[in-house]
Design a protein around this motif. Sequence first.
Motif, PDB file in Angstrom:
ATOM      1  N   GLU A  39       0.812  -1.218   0.000  1.00 50.03           N
ATOM      2  CA  GLU A  39       0.000   0.000   0.000  1.00 50.03           C
ATOM      3  C   GLU A  39       0.848   1.272   0.000  1.00 50.03           C
ATOM      4  OE1 GLU A  39      -2.784  -0.079   3.173  1.00 50.03           O
ATOM      5  OE2 GLU A  39      -3.722  -1.951   2.521  1.00 50.03           O
ATOM      6  N   THR A  40       2.174   1.129   0.049  1.00 53.28           N
ATOM      7  CA  THR A  40       3.060   2.287   0.016  1.00 53.28           C
ATOM      8  C   THR A  40       3.341   2.657  -1.435  1.00 53.28           C
ATOM      9  OG1 THR A  40       4.093   1.721   2.115  1.00 53.28           O
ATOM     10  CG2 THR A  40       5.321   3.189   0.658  1.00 53.28           C
ATOM     11  N   ILE A  41       2.911   3.866  -1.821  1.00 51.43           N
ATOM     12  CA  ILE A  41       3.065   4.317  -3.203  1.00 51.43           C
ATOM     13  C   ILE A  41       4.392   5.036  -3.403  1.00 51.43           C
ATOM     14  CG2 ILE A  41       2.072   5.789  -4.996  1.00 51.43           C
ATOM     15  CD1 ILE A  41      -0.652   5.323  -3.723  1.00 51.43           C
ATOM     16  N   LEU A  42       4.761   5.873  -2.436  1.00 49.44           N
ATOM     17  CA  LEU A  42       6.012   6.613  -2.517  1.00 49.44           C
ATOM     18  C   LEU A  42       7.104   5.810  -1.815  1.00 49.44           C
ATOM     19  CD1 LEU A  42       7.567   9.197  -3.261  1.00 49.44           C
ATOM     20  CD2 LEU A  42       6.826  10.177  -1.076  1.00 49.44           C
ATOM     21  N   HIS A  43       8.079   5.353  -2.563  1.00 48.91           N
ATOM     22  CA  HIS A  43       9.144   4.504  -2.013  1.00 48.91           C
ATOM     23  C   HIS A  43      10.348   5.371  -1.640  1.00 48.91           C
ATOM     24  CE1 HIS A  43       6.961   0.879  -3.006  1.00 48.91           C
ATOM     25  NE2 HIS A  43       6.722   1.382  -4.210  1.00 48.91           N
ATOM     26  N   TRP A  44      10.737   5.305  -0.378  1.00 50.09           N
ATOM     27  CA  TRP A  44      11.783   6.172   0.155  1.00 50.09           C
ATOM     28  C   TRP A  44      13.096   5.400   0.209  1.00 50.09           C
ATOM     29  CZ3 TRP A  44      10.397  10.936  -0.027  1.00 50.09           C
ATOM     30  CH2 TRP A  44      11.189  11.925   0.570  1.00 50.09           C
ATOM     31  N   ARG A  45      13.725   5.250  -0.970  1.00 50.42           N
ATOM     32  CA  ARG A  45      14.981   4.509  -1.065  1.00 50.42           C
ATOM     33  C   ARG A  45      16.135   5.499  -0.942  1.00 50.42           C
ATOM     34  NH1 ARG A  45      11.866   1.959  -5.107  1.00 50.42           N
ATOM     35  NH2 ARG A  45      12.791   3.308  -6.706  1.00 50.42           N
ATOM     36  N   GLU A  46      16.805   5.486   0.201  1.00 53.89           N
ATOM     37  CA  GLU A  46      17.892   6.435   0.479  1.00 53.89           C
ATOM     38  C   GLU A  46      19.230   5.789   0.157  1.00 53.89           C
ATOM     39  OE1 GLU A  46      17.083   9.081   4.101  1.00 53.89           O
ATOM     40  OE2 GLU A  46      15.962   7.258   4.572  1.00 53.89           O
ATOM     41  N   LYS A  47      20.008   6.473  -0.697  1.00 51.58           N
ATOM     42  CA  LYS A  47      21.257   5.904  -1.172  1.00 51.58           C
ATOM     43  C   LYS A  47      22.163   7.021  -1.683  1.00 51.58           C
ATOM     44  CE  LYS A  47      18.855   5.058  -5.549  1.00 51.58           C
ATOM     45  NZ  LYS A  47      18.448   4.074  -6.567  1.00 51.58           N
ATOM     46  N   PRO A  48      23.465   6.800  -1.758  1.00 53.49           N
ATOM     47  CA  PRO A  48      24.384   7.835  -2.227  1.00 53.49           C
ATOM     48  C   PRO A  48      24.147   8.252  -3.675  1.00 53.49           C
ATOM     49  CG  PRO A  48      25.568   6.159  -0.990  1.00 53.49           C
ATOM     50  CD  PRO A  48      24.182   5.637  -1.190  1.00 53.49           C
ATOM     51  N   ALA A  49      23.509   7.405  -4.469  1.00 57.04           N
ATOM     52  CA  ALA A  49      23.251   7.749  -5.871  1.00 57.04           C
ATOM     53  C   ALA A  49      21.891   8.401  -6.066  1.00 57.04           C
ATOM     54  CB  ALA A  49      23.355   6.499  -6.733  1.00 57.04           C
ATOM     55  N   GLY A  50      21.126   8.632  -4.989  1.00 56.15           N
ATOM     56  CA  GLY A  50      19.816   9.264  -5.117  1.00 56.15           C
ATOM     57  C   GLY A  50      19.923  10.686  -5.645  1.00 56.15           C
ATOM     58  N   GLN A  51      18.842  11.162  -6.251  1.00 54.54           N
ATOM     59  CA  GLN A  51      18.852  12.497  -6.855  1.00 54.54           C
ATOM     60  C   GLN A  51      17.796  13.423  -6.268  1.00 54.54           C
ATOM     61  OE1 GLN A  51      19.532  10.596 -11.158  1.00 54.54           O
ATOM     62  NE2 GLN A  51      19.420  12.826 -11.259  1.00 54.54           N
ATOM     63  N   HIS A  52      17.216  13.042  -5.164  1.00 52.19           N
ATOM     64  CA  HIS A  52      16.289  13.930  -4.461  1.00 52.19           C
ATOM     65  C   HIS A  52      16.776  14.097  -3.033  1.00 52.19           C
ATOM     66  CE1 HIS A  52      12.585  15.890  -3.164  1.00 52.19           C
ATOM     67  NE2 HIS A  52      12.609  15.096  -2.111  1.00 52.19           N
ATOM     68  N   ILE A  53      16.839  15.338  -2.564  1.00 52.85           N
ATOM     69  CA  ILE A  53      17.261  15.621  -1.192  1.00 52.85           C
ATOM     70  C   ILE A  53      16.061  16.167  -0.430  1.00 52.85           C
ATOM     71  CG2 ILE A  53      18.824  16.933   0.282  1.00 52.85           C
ATOM     72  CD1 ILE A  53      20.785  17.069  -2.026  1.00 52.85           C
ATOM     73  N   GLU A  54      15.707  15.489   0.633  1.00 53.01           N
ATOM     74  CA  GLU A  54      14.552  15.903   1.433  1.00 53.01           C
ATOM     75  C   GLU A  54      15.031  16.613   2.697  1.00 53.01           C
ATOM     76  OE1 GLU A  54      10.172  15.611   1.918  1.00 53.01           O
ATOM     77  OE2 GLU A  54      11.597  15.455   0.265  1.00 53.01           O
TER      78      GLU A  54
END
Length: 801
Positions: free
Chosen positions: A492-507
């Motif tokens: 049921e989780t639509i937004l997947h919060w995969r945190e990694k050094p190659a990510g391109q979104h900073i929250e």
Amino acid sequence: MTSTVPTGQQPSRVAGSQVVPEGPSGTRTEALSEIEQRVLWLSSAIVHHANRVRPNPSGLKVGGHQASSASMVSIMTSLWFRHLRPQDRVSVKPHASPVLHGINYLLGELDEEWLTTLRAFGGLQSYPSRSKDPDPVDYSTGSVGIGATATIWGALARRYAVPSAEDTPHDRVHEPRGRQYALVGDAELDEGAIWEAVLDPQVTELGELVWIVDLNRQSLDRVVPDIAAGRLQGMFAAAGWQVITLKYGRTLEQLFTRPGGAELRTRLDAMPNPEYQRLLRCSASELRHRLPGTTPDASAIAGLLAALDDDSLVEAVRNLGGHDLAALDGAFAGIDDSRPTVIFAYTVKGRGLPTAGHPQNHSALLTDQQLLALAEQVGVDPGQPWTRFAADSAAGQLCAERGVRLRRQGPPPAAPPILPTDIGRTPTGVATTQAALGRTLLDLTRAAPEAAARVVTVSPDVSSSTNLGGWVNKVGVWSASERTDWFADDAETILHWREKPAGQHIELGIAETNLVGLLGELGATWSRWGEPLLPIGVLYDPFVERALEPWSFGIYAGGQSILVGTPSGVTLAPEGGAHQSITTPSIGIEQPGCTTYEPAFAIDTEWTLLAALARLGRPGGESAYLRLSTRPVDQSLADVPADPAARERRRRQVVAGAYTLRRTASAPTASVTIAAVGAMVTEALAAADRLEQTGVPSDVVCVTSPDLLFRALQARNGQDGADAAGSWILDAVLPASRATPLVTVLDGHPHTLTFLATVNQVPHRALGVTRFGQCGTLDDVYRYHGIDADSIIRAALDLTR
């Protein structure tokens, strides 16, 4: 926990990952002290020349901050001539800019001719400026608090753009990571932006951060009654920072070991700030009377003071840790590079000057006689104020050695990625411009993967509510290390919060000033580290005003980025006045170094976003502000041409600021022109249809950038030094041959578009939002503000009948 460094301690060879030089001794100690005195002279003389030597026909105050500079001399001398490395960066408190220029001069980074140009046109800037000063400046400062927090965002931006071998390895280049120093005035800690930044969860991982607080206990107007150093230290410690306190210098520390010394320490520790500052203005005889106080320990303190001669007593009272080079060495050696560090260095504002400690010394200037006395004190010929040390002297050799060591090679130029101008899709159905942002970013990953890899998005806890979810799912969330996504297996989780050094979104957390601070530094990586990024920050449009000052300062400092305000306007009808922005469209016109767009359709959003991205990460580049909406709009109303040449013509006009969306077919010429922005285009088209039925043929112009149209008008009028050829867009959408009365309408303050009436000098009615909003349906809210189709029709009829 607060750690206090013993003032006599010599630095070890290695402190964490930082290689620290061995403690100075003998000739090197004397050379460092000579440099310290010369820096005091240069910083004072630079300000003196600007105010008392250089001609000033207008009589307008020039200003400068000799006292604020003096309190930083020892700290900056120690840092630049003992501890700084080429990979380190330093943010210098605004009022210490003369110290920075004096140091750069001694290091051979600034020619003598510049020393007489402080605050002159084209000369040394009032405050350190990375883009305007001729010598090395790592961070532009001047707005209180922003210089300090810039090091936080600079550290994050560097970790993102240029990971070092100390970070978790991945597919980007590695290079040694330096420290990020911030030299902070104690009054700057009153700024809320400081604490918003300090408390962000990512900051505790930034061991390269070192803040040095110039604790001189004075603000602009007064001695601060209760600087509450202990409370400030506790706040930093609670946020996970290492806290080092440098309160007393070696002279006082040695006195504290004598009989009566413990009582003297207790007396000084308990003394209110104003009382201590008053002691700095006392003669030796006054000190013998005032310093013991009236406590039971007074006699013990008096006995200790009696053993000191007058000069030693006066000097001892001023002997604080922030002016003790050996104490500073110990503090730098004690830095723990596994977490951020703050050093509270007690100083005297105006140290070494006649104005030392005076409560109103902030803007005080030395007289000619006082400057001559300072020259004698530091051993400088006032007739040759800018003489460097002899090359064969110990001080001259140290300056030369440090100059060579600290000289940096600029980053190799890296070309920004090539971006398409048109991805080729034609949106259909019903869509919003807000949703089009996320759609365009996803399309970019397929159409131009190399460019998409340079995109980094930032949001203050509003990714899902601003339609970035699909993009975040695609590229992941940036983190210095891989983190477990505990909801990866939740269906049921639509937004997947995969945190990694190659990510391109900073929250980030809900702090808009943090967002624009980081955005500015991400937008400077092309010039700072040779790594061009394409940063996009997304926040609710009403909160652009909250972030306005640091955002504007980031642009001034050379950051190039895109700020997206969405949702915007009173179109966010059910949210009510608290979340309905009014003035942001005019901000977009007024902000230098930034192009503003407010697209009406999804295809307009794509084209304007691609054009904005293409201006980033390059010399002469520019930031952008996109104002988007959550209003669902039938995309067929865009009437995008099918012919490739006609489509390209439309795209060029969209990017240039406006296009003709509809020309009346019921008459050779229109009776009225309706120019509408963004969400108001649907109302304008509905009004035009009804006007046609009443016998008032109408043209409709879709304005995508009031900003660019205003620039085009200025260019046509020969203003702003712009090329008049850039005014072609006005001829395309508002040709003189079709000049008619004009109705302008936007979901924002109406004055934003009033200049359009001057293009052809026509009668005009300006519709927009001029009061706080209300909750309600779109029809209710538009009617309330007079921006609905009925209001447009009434305005058109007023102009034509």
